[in-house]
Scaffold this motif. Structure first.
Motif, PDB file in Angstrom:
ATOM      1  N   LEU A  26       4.821  -7.629  -7.792  1.00  0.00           N
ATOM      2  CA  LEU A  26       4.091  -7.039  -6.666  1.00  0.00           C
ATOM      3  C   LEU A  26       4.706  -5.706  -6.254  1.00  0.00           C
ATOM      4  O   LEU A  26       4.004  -4.717  -6.084  1.00  0.00           O
ATOM      5  N   MET A  27       6.017  -5.684  -6.100  1.00  0.00           N
ATOM      6  CA  MET A  27       6.678  -4.473  -5.607  1.00  0.00           C
ATOM      7  C   MET A  27       6.621  -3.324  -6.611  1.00  0.00           C
ATOM      8  O   MET A  27       6.724  -2.169  -6.227  1.00  0.00           O
ATOM      9  N   GLN A  28       6.444  -3.626  -7.884  1.00  0.00           N
ATOM     10  CA  GLN A  28       6.317  -2.581  -8.899  1.00  0.00           C
ATOM     11  C   GLN A  28       4.867  -2.121  -9.080  1.00  0.00           C
ATOM     12  O   GLN A  28       4.607  -1.191  -9.834  1.00  0.00           O
ATOM     13  N   SER A  29       3.946  -2.740  -8.363  1.00  0.00           N
ATOM     14  CA  SER A  29       2.529  -2.418  -8.518  1.00  0.00           C
ATOM     15  C   SER A  29       2.041  -1.476  -7.414  1.00  0.00           C
ATOM     16  O   SER A  29       2.727  -1.250  -6.413  1.00  0.00           O
ATOM     17  N   ASP A  30       0.840  -0.979  -7.597  1.00  0.00           N
ATOM     18  CA  ASP A  30       0.219  -0.122  -6.583  1.00  0.00           C
ATOM     19  C   ASP A  30      -0.038  -0.867  -5.280  1.00  0.00           C
ATOM     20  O   ASP A  30      -0.188  -0.252  -4.233  1.00  0.00           O
ATOM     21  N   LYS A  41      12.071  -1.466 -10.905  1.00  0.00           N
ATOM     22  CA  LYS A  41      12.580  -2.840 -10.925  1.00  0.00           C
ATOM     23  C   LYS A  41      13.897  -2.920 -10.158  1.00  0.00           C
ATOM     24  O   LYS A  41      14.149  -3.890  -9.436  1.00  0.00           O
ATOM     25  N   GLU A  42      14.726  -1.889 -10.272  1.00  0.00           N
ATOM     26  CA  GLU A  42      16.021  -1.873  -9.580  1.00  0.00           C
ATOM     27  C   GLU A  42      15.833  -1.826  -8.058  1.00  0.00           C
ATOM     28  O   GLU A  42      16.522  -2.536  -7.319  1.00  0.00           O
ATOM     29  N   TRP A  45      14.644  -5.159  -6.845  1.00  0.00           N
ATOM     30  CA  TRP A  45      15.760  -6.101  -6.782  1.00  0.00           C
ATOM     31  C   TRP A  45      16.557  -5.884  -5.492  1.00  0.00           C
ATOM     32  O   TRP A  45      16.940  -6.846  -4.828  1.00  0.00           O
ATOM     33  N   GLY A  46      16.776  -4.643  -5.133  1.00  0.00           N
ATOM     34  CA  GLY A  46      17.486  -4.352  -3.888  1.00  0.00           C
ATOM     35  C   GLY A  46      16.744  -4.887  -2.675  1.00  0.00           C
ATOM     36  O   GLY A  46      17.354  -5.448  -1.759  1.00  0.00           O
ATOM     37  N   ALA A  47      15.430  -4.748  -2.650  1.00  0.00           N
ATOM     38  CA  ALA A  47      14.627  -5.274  -1.538  1.00  0.00           C
ATOM     39  C   ALA A  47      14.699  -6.796  -1.501  1.00  0.00           C
ATOM     40  O   ALA A  47      14.808  -7.401  -0.423  1.00  0.00           O
ATOM     41  N   PHE A  48      14.634  -7.417  -2.655  1.00  0.00           N
ATOM     42  CA  PHE A  48      14.709  -8.880  -2.760  1.00  0.00           C
ATOM     43  C   PHE A  48      16.051  -9.377  -2.214  1.00  0.00           C
ATOM     44  O   PHE A  48      16.108 -10.298  -1.388  1.00  0.00           O
ATOM     45  N   CYS A  49      17.122  -8.734  -2.644  1.00  0.00           N
ATOM     46  CA  CYS A  49      18.465  -9.129  -2.188  1.00  0.00           C
ATOM     47  C   CYS A  49      18.661  -8.834  -0.701  1.00  0.00           C
ATOM     48  O   CYS A  49      19.309  -9.612   0.009  1.00  0.00           O
TER      49      CYS A  49
END
Length: 165
Positions: A26-30, A41-42, A45-49
């Motif tokens: 989702l976060m990598q999409s429009d 992707k990096e 990952w930061g947002a997820f963490c």
């Protein structure tokens, strides 16, 4: 320390590694345009963490929205604060398969009530891009009112203040 909150149709639960693939996609999409994306992707990952790290640091963070019964992950709801947010902010996201079913409303209402009652927060706001009409309408449906005087990091953001219930 991290609560599990149940509603009629949903279970708001702690984030697990099994949630990463859908969150990342989702976060990598429009579709992440109003959430700082699309992200690498990096950065995703930061947002997820970040959503997990807020719990021990601030006593709140994000919870995944799961469907009762099936356990299928439908999205996320979170309370943010810290150096990136002038006030405690409640935000939400739902995955495409969960849109238009009242999922974000039900989850945000339950988590807002937890933050105000159980966590003892005095107020919550939602920072919303003015072009994000669906989130503006959801904030209004939750009873939040525009607060033109509220501090914000992005001067374009609308700030919706949620009433103490």
């Amino acid at each position: 320390m991290i609560p599990t909150i149940e509603t009629e149709r949903l279970i708001l639960r702690p984030i697990t590694m099994e949630d990463w693939p859908d969150f990342s996609a989702l976060m990598q999409s429009d579709r992440a345009a109003y959430m700082g994306g699309p992200m690498s992707k990096e950065k995703a990952w930061g947002a997820f963490c970040h959503d997990v790290a807020l719990w021990p640091l601030m006593g709140h963070g994000a919870l995944m929205i799961a469907e009762r019964g099936s356990g299928r992950c439908l999205g996320q709801v979170g309370i943010n604060h810290g150096p990136l947010f002038p006030e405690h902010e409640i935000g939400w996201l739902v995955y495409p398969h969960a849109e238009g079913k009242g999922i974000a409303f039900e989850a945000a209402k339950a988590f807002r009530d937890w933050g105000l009652k159980e966590r003892g927060l005095q107020t919550l706001v939602s920072y919303v891009d003015p072009d994000n009409i669906r989130s503006c309408r959801l904030a209004e449906r939750l009873g939040a009112k525009l607060d033109a005087q509220a501090p914000r990091n992005d001067p374009r953001d609308l700030v919706y203040r949620h009433a103490v219930t």
